[in-house]
Motif scaffolding. Sequence first.
Motif, PDB file in Angstrom:
ATOM      1  N   VAL A 262       1.122  -1.280  -0.041  1.00 32.75           N
ATOM      2  CA  VAL A 262       0.089  -0.007  -0.060  1.00 32.75           C
ATOM      3  C   VAL A 262       0.933   1.292   0.106  1.00 32.75           C
ATOM      4  CG1 VAL A 262      -1.760   1.103   1.195  1.00 32.75           C
ATOM      5  CG2 VAL A 262      -1.633  -1.273   1.432  1.00 32.75           C
ATOM      6  N   PRO A 263       0.842   1.988  -0.975  1.00 33.66           N
ATOM      7  CA  PRO A 263       1.739   3.165  -1.033  1.00 33.66           C
ATOM      8  C   PRO A 263       1.320   4.305   0.085  1.00 33.66           C
ATOM      9  CG  PRO A 263       1.001   2.480  -3.180  1.00 33.66           C
ATOM     10  CD  PRO A 263       0.412   1.900  -2.463  1.00 33.66           C
ATOM     11  N   GLY A 264       2.414   4.772   0.670  1.00 30.81           N
ATOM     12  CA  GLY A 264       2.006   5.789   1.622  1.00 30.81           C
ATOM     13  C   GLY A 264       1.326   4.866   3.012  1.00 30.81           C
ATOM     14  N   HIS A 265       1.579   3.585   3.325  1.00 27.72           N
ATOM     15  CA  HIS A 265       0.731   3.029   4.381  1.00 27.72           C
ATOM     16  C   HIS A 265       1.038   3.719   5.786  1.00 27.72           C
ATOM     17  CE1 HIS A 265       4.453   0.483   4.242  1.00 27.72           C
ATOM     18  NE2 HIS A 265       4.411   0.550   5.688  1.00 27.72           N
ATOM     19  N   LEU A 266       1.903   4.564   5.782  1.00 25.47           N
ATOM     20  CA  LEU A 266       1.955   5.286   7.206  1.00 25.47           C
ATOM     21  C   LEU A 266       0.959   6.018   7.365  1.00 25.47           C
ATOM     22  CD1 LEU A 266       5.715   6.295   7.645  1.00 25.47           C
ATOM     23  CD2 LEU A 266       4.439   4.564   9.079  1.00 25.47           C
ATOM     24  N   ASP A 267       0.251   6.747   6.313  1.00 21.95           N
ATOM     25  CA  ASP A 267      -0.639   7.477   6.278  1.00 21.95           C
ATOM     26  C   ASP A 267      -2.209   6.738   6.871  1.00 21.95           C
ATOM     27  OD1 ASP A 267       0.683   9.771   5.698  1.00 21.95           O
ATOM     28  OD2 ASP A 267       0.440   9.548   3.540  1.00 21.95           O
ATOM     29  N   LEU A 268      -2.081   5.479   6.691  1.00 24.09           N
ATOM     30  CA  LEU A 268      -3.208   4.674   6.860  1.00 24.09           C
ATOM     31  C   LEU A 268      -3.180   4.227   8.522  1.00 24.09           C
ATOM     32  CD1 LEU A 268      -3.781   1.868   4.310  1.00 24.09           C
ATOM     33  CD2 LEU A 268      -5.180   3.751   4.697  1.00 24.09           C
ATOM     34  N   LEU A 269      -2.147   4.397   9.297  1.00 23.06           N
ATOM     35  CA  LEU A 269      -2.089   3.876  10.603  1.00 23.06           C
ATOM     36  C   LEU A 269      -3.211   4.800  11.478  1.00 23.06           C
ATOM     37  CD1 LEU A 269       1.677   3.679  11.312  1.00 23.06           C
ATOM     38  CD2 LEU A 269       0.016   1.972  10.638  1.00 23.06           C
ATOM     39  N   PRO A 270      -3.545   5.954  11.443  1.00 23.49           N
ATOM     40  CA  PRO A 270      -4.519   6.413  12.174  1.00 23.49           C
ATOM     41  C   PRO A 270      -5.934   5.560  11.838  1.00 23.49           C
ATOM     42  CG  PRO A 270      -3.336   8.206  11.117  1.00 23.49           C
ATOM     43  CD  PRO A 270      -2.838   6.990  10.589  1.00 23.49           C
ATOM     44  N   ALA A 271      -6.198   5.344  10.553  1.00 21.70           N
ATOM     45  CA  ALA A 271      -7.354   4.466  10.366  1.00 21.70           C
ATOM     46  C   ALA A 271      -7.579   3.083  10.702  1.00 21.70           C
ATOM     47  CB  ALA A 271      -7.674   4.622   8.868  1.00 21.70           C
ATOM     48  N   LEU A 272      -6.240   2.516  10.686  1.00 24.20           N
ATOM     49  CA  LEU A 272      -6.060   1.111  11.448  1.00 24.20           C
ATOM     50  C   LEU A 272      -6.408   1.180  12.751  1.00 24.20           C
ATOM     51  CD1 LEU A 272      -2.729  -0.040   9.179  1.00 24.20           C
ATOM     52  CD2 LEU A 272      -5.264  -1.067   9.276  1.00 24.20           C
ATOM     53  N   VAL A 273      -5.910   2.234  13.380  1.00 29.12           N
ATOM     54  CA  VAL A 273      -5.740   2.225  14.818  1.00 29.12           C
ATOM     55  C   VAL A 273      -7.382   2.691  15.400  1.00 29.12           C
ATOM     56  CG1 VAL A 273      -5.207   3.814  17.167  1.00 29.12           C
ATOM     57  CG2 VAL A 273      -3.497   3.044  15.451  1.00 29.12           C
ATOM     58  N   ASP A 274      -8.214   3.408  14.428  1.00 20.40           N
ATOM     59  CA  ASP A 274      -9.236   3.877  14.966  1.00 20.40           C
ATOM     60  C   ASP A 274     -10.250   2.776  14.592  1.00 20.40           C
ATOM     61  OD1 ASP A 274     -11.437   6.089  15.826  1.00 20.40           O
ATOM     62  OD2 ASP A 274     -12.080   5.722  13.319  1.00 20.40           O
ATOM     63  N   ALA A 275      -9.784   1.677  13.739  1.00 17.30           N
ATOM     64  CA  ALA A 275     -10.533   0.338  13.689  1.00 17.30           C
ATOM     65  C   ALA A 275     -10.842  -0.593  14.457  1.00 17.30           C
ATOM     66  CB  ALA A 275     -10.138  -0.281  12.159  1.00 17.30           C
TER      67      ALA A 275
ATOM     68  N   LEU B 245       2.905   5.011  15.791  1.00 17.63           N
ATOM     69  CA  LEU B 245       1.645   4.375  16.651  1.00 17.63           C
ATOM     70  C   LEU B 245       1.647   4.993  17.875  1.00 17.63           C
ATOM     71  CD1 LEU B 245       1.927   0.676  15.559  1.00 17.63           C
ATOM     72  CD2 LEU B 245       0.123   2.225  14.917  1.00 17.63           C
ATOM     73  N   SER B 246       2.869   5.326  18.474  1.00 15.95           N
ATOM     74  CA  SER B 246       2.897   6.061  19.873  1.00 15.95           C
ATOM     75  C   SER B 246       2.318   7.271  19.893  1.00 15.95           C
ATOM     76  CB  SER B 246       4.272   6.331  20.332  1.00 15.95           C
ATOM     77  OG  SER B 246       5.018   4.898  20.584  1.00 15.95           O
ATOM     78  N   ALA B 247       2.428   7.974  18.699  1.00 14.31           N
ATOM     79  CA  ALA B 247       1.775   9.289  18.668  1.00 14.31           C
ATOM     80  C   ALA B 247       0.341   9.344  18.760  1.00 14.31           C
ATOM     81  CB  ALA B 247       2.426  10.268  17.380  1.00 14.31           C
ATOM     82  N   LEU B 248      -0.236   8.066  18.313  1.00 16.66           N
ATOM     83  CA  LEU B 248      -1.514   8.061  18.235  1.00 16.66           C
ATOM     84  C   LEU B 248      -2.301   7.626  19.681  1.00 16.66           C
ATOM     85  CD1 LEU B 248      -1.824   6.306  14.617  1.00 16.66           C
ATOM     86  CD2 LEU B 248      -2.534   8.607  15.292  1.00 16.66           C
ATOM     87  N   GLY B 249      -1.211   7.395  20.440  1.00 10.74           N
ATOM     88  CA  GLY B 249      -1.872   7.085  21.962  1.00 10.74           C
ATOM     89  C   GLY B 249      -1.574   5.671  22.240  1.00 10.74           C
ATOM     90  N   CYS B 250      -1.135   4.920  21.371  1.00 11.04           N
ATOM     91  CA  CYS B 250      -0.722   3.655  21.458  1.00 11.04           C
ATOM     92  C   CYS B 250       0.284   3.029  22.354  1.00 11.04           C
ATOM     93  CB  CYS B 250      -0.572   2.557  20.163  1.00 11.04           C
ATOM     94  SG  CYS B 250      -2.234   2.939  19.054  1.00 11.04           S
ATOM     95  N   GLU B 251       0.277   1.807  23.033  1.00  9.89           N
ATOM     96  CA  GLU B 251       1.522   1.129  23.847  1.00  9.89           C
ATOM     97  C   GLU B 251       1.960   0.230  22.580  1.00  9.89           C
ATOM     98  OE1 GLU B 251       1.211  -1.408  27.347  1.00  9.89           O
ATOM     99  OE2 GLU B 251       0.274   0.422  28.021  1.00  9.89           O
ATOM    100  N   VAL B 252       3.418   0.441  22.442  1.00  6.90           N
ATOM    101  CA  VAL B 252       3.715  -0.081  21.041  1.00  6.90           C
ATOM    102  C   VAL B 252       5.047  -1.217  21.449  1.00  6.90           C
ATOM    103  CG1 VAL B 252       4.632   0.153  18.762  1.00  6.90           C
ATOM    104  CG2 VAL B 252       3.070   1.865  19.915  1.00  6.90           C
ATOM    105  N   ASP B 253       5.007  -2.225  20.908  1.00  8.76           N
ATOM    106  CA  ASP B 253       6.118  -3.142  21.017  1.00  8.76           C
ATOM    107  C   ASP B 253       6.468  -3.358  19.335  1.00  8.76           C
ATOM    108  OD1 ASP B 253       7.783  -5.288  21.523  1.00  8.76           O
ATOM    109  OD2 ASP B 253       6.499  -6.687  21.668  1.00  8.76           O
ATOM    110  N   ALA B 254       7.815  -2.954  19.128  1.00  8.68           N
ATOM    111  CA  ALA B 254       8.132  -3.001  17.641  1.00  8.68           C
ATOM    112  C   ALA B 254       9.343  -3.788  17.773  1.00  8.68           C
ATOM    113  CB  ALA B 254       8.304  -1.668  17.120  1.00  8.68           C
ATOM    114  N   TRP B 255       9.740  -4.531  16.643  1.00 10.56           N
ATOM    115  CA  TRP B 255      11.206  -5.236  16.609  1.00 10.56           C
ATOM    116  C   TRP B 255      11.038  -5.879  15.323  1.00 10.56           C
ATOM    117  CZ3 TRP B 255       6.578  -7.253  18.144  1.00 10.56           C
ATOM    118  CH2 TRP B 255       6.195  -8.446  17.686  1.00 10.56           C
TER     119      TRP B 255
END
Length: 261
Positions: free
Chosen positions: A111-124, A178-188
């Motif tokens: 998905v081109p520019g999928h970072l821009d989709l993260l707010p919608a993914l979190v909101d889902a 994801l942290s900027a969207l208020g999430c607790e994040v585990d990334a690796w």
Amino acid sequence: MSAHRWDPDQYLGYADERGRPFVELLARVDADGPADVVDLGCGPGNLTALLAQRWPGAAVTGVDSSPEMVEAARGLGLDGVRFEVADLRDWLAGPTGRVDVLVSNATLQWVPGHLDLLPALVDAVRPGGRLAFQVPGNFDEPSHTIRTELAARAPYAEHTAGVAVPSSHDPVVYLDALSALGCEVDAWETTYLHVLRGDDPVFTWVTGTGARPTLQALPDDVRPAFEEELRGRLAEAYPVRGDGTVVLPFRRVFAVARTAA
């Protein structure tokens, strides 16, 4: 995402290797008793089945933009699992209610520019739910750079301009977003060393995934020459070892986010 056609049988040729990152992603999703679980980019459904096994009381839905993949998934006859054909962007924009667990395995890179989709993914995802995804992070490896170099040359370039090409980001990019969207994040990230067997196994691997859109964009009278050179250059980049195997290093990037309660 749907301009090219996927072949479920070819994709499943290395099902164990392709499935391992999903299993390790799922192991980090600490959700108890979710009611609704969605797999965005479910492919042929073999991994969606693991979601139903993990949470047998959940309503599990697999979504994929490929009719061929969804047909194969429906053919599994999984109890309590529904599959639908949809682009994940359309699914996110539709009237679908929030879910408890949203999983996307090796899909967002298309998905081109999928970072821009993260707010919608979190909101889902419902408050306190989980968003979990995994994307390849090996696009600077010969398995991708050789295809890119060849596709940019004549006579291929006129046919491959604008073709779908996967891309992703480093783990810290997803963690920060994801942290900027208020999430607790585990990334690796993890680099797997896939030990492959058979004739030209890396060629077989890439033509089932990353190189497939490029190959489908080429006319029938041009494609064989491209395939022959791609096959030869990949064989040089990934030589056969003394035991007859070929090692394919494959970096994967993971993120599991808990949405704000």
